[in-house]
Design a protein around this motif. Structure first.
Motif, PDB file in Angstrom:
ATOM      1  N   UNK A   3      -7.289  -2.895   0.555  1.00  0.00           N
ATOM      2  CA  UNK A   3      -6.462  -2.102  -0.346  1.00  0.00           C
ATOM      3  C   UNK A   3      -6.547  -0.632   0.028  1.00  0.00           C
ATOM      4  N   UNK A   4      -5.643   0.114  -0.547  1.00  0.00           N
ATOM      5  CA  UNK A   4      -5.582   1.552  -0.306  1.00  0.00           C
ATOM      6  C   UNK A   4      -6.871   2.204  -0.801  1.00  0.00           C
ATOM      7  N   UNK A   5      -7.316   3.214  -0.086  1.00  0.00           N
ATOM      8  CA  UNK A   5      -8.497   3.968  -0.492  1.00  0.00           C
ATOM      9  C   UNK A   5      -8.125   5.444  -0.532  1.00  0.00           C
ATOM     10  N   UNK A   6      -9.094   6.267  -0.801  1.00  0.00           N
ATOM     11  CA  UNK A   6      -8.840   7.712  -0.849  1.00  0.00           C
ATOM     12  C   UNK A   6      -8.524   8.259   0.542  1.00  0.00           C
ATOM     13  N   UNK A  11      -3.726  -2.344   3.838  1.00  0.00           N
ATOM     14  CA  UNK A  11      -3.250  -3.127   4.981  1.00  0.00           C
ATOM     15  C   UNK A  11      -1.790  -3.548   4.820  1.00  0.00           C
ATOM     16  N   UNK A  12      -1.303  -3.755   3.596  1.00  0.00           N
ATOM     17  CA  UNK A  12       0.108  -4.091   3.403  1.00  0.00           C
ATOM     18  C   UNK A  12       0.994  -2.927   3.854  1.00  0.00           C
ATOM     19  N   UNK A  13       0.669  -1.724   3.410  1.00  0.00           N
ATOM     20  CA  UNK A  13       1.446  -0.542   3.814  1.00  0.00           C
ATOM     21  C   UNK A  13       1.380  -0.317   5.317  1.00  0.00           C
ATOM     22  N   UNK A  14       0.202  -0.468   5.880  1.00  0.00           N
ATOM     23  CA  UNK A  14       0.030  -0.277   7.322  1.00  0.00           C
ATOM     24  C   UNK A  14       0.838  -1.326   8.081  1.00  0.00           C
ATOM     25  N   UNK A  72       0.078   3.204  -5.794  1.00  0.00           N
ATOM     26  CA  UNK A  72      -1.131   3.996  -5.984  1.00  0.00           C
ATOM     27  C   UNK A  72      -0.977   5.348  -5.335  1.00  0.00           C
ATOM     28  N   UNK A  73      -2.004   6.180  -5.466  1.00  0.00           N
ATOM     29  CA  UNK A  73      -1.914   7.519  -4.866  1.00  0.00           C
ATOM     30  C   UNK A  73      -1.906   7.448  -3.340  1.00  0.00           C
ATOM     31  N   UNK A  74      -1.234   8.406  -2.739  1.00  0.00           N
ATOM     32  CA  UNK A  74      -1.204   8.515  -1.284  1.00  0.00           C
ATOM     33  C   UNK A  74      -2.535   9.090  -0.824  1.00  0.00           C
ATOM     34  N   UNK A  75      -3.166   8.473   0.176  1.00  0.00           N
ATOM     35  CA  UNK A  75      -4.435   9.018   0.666  1.00  0.00           C
ATOM     36  C   UNK A  75      -4.268  10.470   1.127  1.00  0.00           C
ATOM     37  N   UNK A 175      -4.890   7.532   8.847  1.00  0.00           N
ATOM     38  CA  UNK A 175      -4.627   6.910   7.528  1.00  0.00           C
ATOM     39  C   UNK A 175      -3.707   5.701   7.660  1.00  0.00           C
ATOM     40  N   UNK A 176      -2.869   5.678   8.731  1.00  0.00           N
ATOM     41  CA  UNK A 176      -1.882   4.621   8.908  1.00  0.00           C
ATOM     42  C   UNK A 176      -2.200   3.691  10.071  1.00  0.00           C
ATOM     43  N   UNK A 177      -3.342   3.887  10.720  1.00  0.00           N
ATOM     44  CA  UNK A 177      -3.740   2.985  11.804  1.00  0.00           C
ATOM     45  C   UNK A 177      -4.523   1.810  11.244  1.00  0.00           C
TER      46      UNK A 177
END
Length: 181
Positions: A3-6, A11-14, A72-75, A175-177
């Protein structure tokens, strides 16, 4: 699935981000490669069909992408970029979303107005508007201008990511790798 973190996107977004890039390569590649074949030939028509279907796949994915982005918030980018860079980033991302929605929609409108079938992986999508050959030509011109602009936008996005990674040395790209094992 991570999941998204700070500090990283989930992984879904990536996955959607990099799949979208591959689809853009395929969409642009199919429409450029069609020029190698005679008008009306089977290979040319097949490439045009794949161009449309892959473009519509981008259209489907962009909605998943936006849902994931809004979940959620953008890292945060560290170190934080200057205000003008943040604004230009937001404007470029907005333009890319307009591209991912506008290009497939105008393609769908072109086929609708041309009275042609609208294929989507074994399905036939309904026309969005009635047949109007003159309107189809006008929409096609807009589609081509937006498509040419897309080359610039995608290139600028890639150059900006590399600039942040190699010159600014911030975490924009990482952040996107995909995460390394």
């Amino acid at each position: 699935m991570k999941t998204r973190s700070a500090s990283r996107f989930g992984s879904l977004s990536i996955g959607i981000h990099w799949l979208t890039l591959l689809l853009f390569v395929a969409v642009y590649g199919t429409i450029e490669l069609r020029e190698l074949f005679e008008k009306g030939s089977d290979p040319r028509e097949m490439l045009k069909t794949w161009h449309f279907m892959l473009g519509m796949l981008v259209f489907v994915l962009v909605w998943l992408r936006m849902a994931a982005r809004l979940s959620g918030p953008t890292p945060a980018i560290r170190p934080e970029p200057a205000g003008l860079q943040q604004l230009s980033s937001k404007l470029l991302h907005l333009a890319l979303y307009v591209l991912m929605i506008g290009m497939p929609l105008t393609g769908w409108l072109i086929l609708s107005a041309a009275g042609k079938p609208i294929p989507f992986f074994g399905l036939e999508l309904p026309p969005l508007i009635g047949e109007n050959k003159d309107l189809a030509k006008q929409i096609k011109e807009v589609h081509e201008v937006i498509g040419t602009t897309g080359y610039f936008l995608i290139g600028l996005h890639a150059v900006a990511a590399l600039y942040h990674h190699y010159i600014r040395r911030d975490n924009t790209l990482t952040r996107m790798l995909p995460e390394r094992a």
